[in-house]
Design a protein around this motif. Structure first.
Motif, short mmCIF file in Angstrom:
data_model
loop_
_atom_site.label_atom_id
_atom_site.label_comp_id
_atom_site.label_asym_id
_atom_site.label_seq_id
_atom_site.Cartn_x
_atom_site.Cartn_y
_atom_site.Cartn_z
N LEU A 1 0.83 -1.21 0.00
CA LEU A 1 0.00 0.00 0.00
C LEU A 1 0.86 1.26 0.00
N THR A 2 1.96 1.23 0.76
CA THR A 2 2.83 2.40 0.83
C THR A 2 3.57 2.61 -0.49
N SER A 3 4.09 1.54 -1.08
CA SER A 3 4.80 1.71 -2.35
C SER A 3 3.83 2.18 -3.43
N ASN A 4 2.59 1.72 -3.39
CA ASN A 4 1.58 2.19 -4.33
C ASN A 4 1.35 3.70 -4.16
N ALA A 5 1.24 4.14 -2.91
CA ALA A 5 1.03 5.56 -2.65
C ALA A 5 2.23 6.39 -3.12
N LEU A 6 3.45 5.90 -2.84
CA LEU A 6 4.65 6.64 -3.23
C LEU A 6 4.81 6.70 -4.75
N ARG A 7 4.43 5.65 -5.44
CA ARG A 7 4.60 5.61 -6.90
C ARG A 7 3.51 6.36 -7.64
N HIS A 8 2.26 6.29 -7.13
CA HIS A 8 1.13 6.81 -7.90
C HIS A 8 0.42 7.98 -7.25
N GLY A 9 0.73 8.27 -5.99
CA GLY A 9 0.08 9.37 -5.29
C GLY A 9 1.01 10.56 -5.17
N ARG A 10 0.72 11.40 -4.21
CA ARG A 10 1.61 12.53 -3.92
C ARG A 10 1.50 12.89 -2.45
N ALA A 11 2.48 13.65 -1.97
CA ALA A 11 2.54 14.02 -0.55
C ALA A 11 1.30 14.84 -0.18
N PRO A 12 0.95 14.83 1.10
CA PRO A 12 1.60 14.17 2.24
C PRO A 12 1.21 12.70 2.33
N TYR A 13 2.11 11.91 2.95
CA TYR A 13 1.91 10.47 3.13
C TYR A 13 1.86 10.15 4.62
N HIS A 14 0.90 9.31 4.99
CA HIS A 14 0.80 8.83 6.37
C HIS A 14 0.42 7.36 6.36
N VAL A 15 1.00 6.61 7.28
CA VAL A 15 0.68 5.19 7.45
C VAL A 15 0.13 5.03 8.86
N ARG A 16 -0.99 4.31 8.99
CA ARG A 16 -1.60 4.08 10.29
C ARG A 16 -1.85 2.60 10.51
N LEU A 17 -1.66 2.17 11.75
CA LEU A 17 -2.00 0.83 12.20
C LEU A 17 -3.04 0.99 13.30
N LEU A 18 -4.17 0.32 13.15
CA LEU A 18 -5.26 0.42 14.11
C LEU A 18 -5.66 -0.99 14.55
N PRO A 19 -4.97 -1.53 15.57
CA PRO A 19 -5.29 -2.88 16.04
C PRO A 19 -6.62 -2.92 16.76
N GLY A 20 -7.41 -3.95 16.48
CA GLY A 20 -8.69 -4.16 17.15
C GLY A 20 -8.71 -5.51 17.83
N ALA A 21 -9.89 -5.92 18.27
CA ALA A 21 -10.03 -7.18 19.00
C ALA A 21 -9.64 -8.39 18.16
#
Length: 131
Positions: free
Chosen positions: A48-68
């Motif tokens: 997902l991050t490499s896709n964003a870096l190659r095809h998107g543009r800044a700003p970039y943020h990565v989030r992890l949201l652990p659940g049950a």
């Protein structure tokens, strides 16, 4: 280690070298989860991050949201073009197919300032049946 309900976020630059930083961050944050969940999460976040870096543009943020029983992964970029699966070729096109195979669900959300690609991984499957 109880990660439930804790939101983890990392801002990154547009450099492809940031991918190693993101993978290390995911391993550190999720270190208390089963190894198969961590390795799948690292792979999905990387795609997902490499896709964003190659095809998107800044700003970039990565989030992890652990659940049950699941882990939600979100990657933001400031690009307006929707992410889409492509036919695999020598130039790529396998990333979102891989995410689709590994994730219980995935998709994207349009925002006024860009988009968020997300994926949800089951974390309560000790046998690692998915993927």
């Amino acid at each position: 280690m109880n990660l439930r309900g804790i939101r983890h976020e990392l801002g990154i630059t547009a450099e492809l070298t940031e991918l190693a930083k993101v993978r290390h961050w995911v391993r550190t944050v999720l270190g208390g989860l089963p190894a198969n969940v961590v390795s799948t999460a690292v792979m999905v976040v990387d795609e997902l991050t490499s896709n964003a870096l190659r095809h998107g543009r800044a700003p970039y943020h990565v989030r992890l949201l652990p659940g049950a029983a699941k882990l939600r992964i979100e990657v933001d970029d400031g690009g307006s073009a929707s992410a889409r699966r492509r036919a695999p070729s020598d130039q790529g096109g396998r990333g979102l197919l891989l995410v689709e195979r590994c994730a219980a669900a995935w998709g994207q959300l349009r925002r006024p300032s860009g988009k968020t690609l997300w994926a949800e991984l089951a974390t309560d499957d000790p046998a690692g049946a998915r993927g």
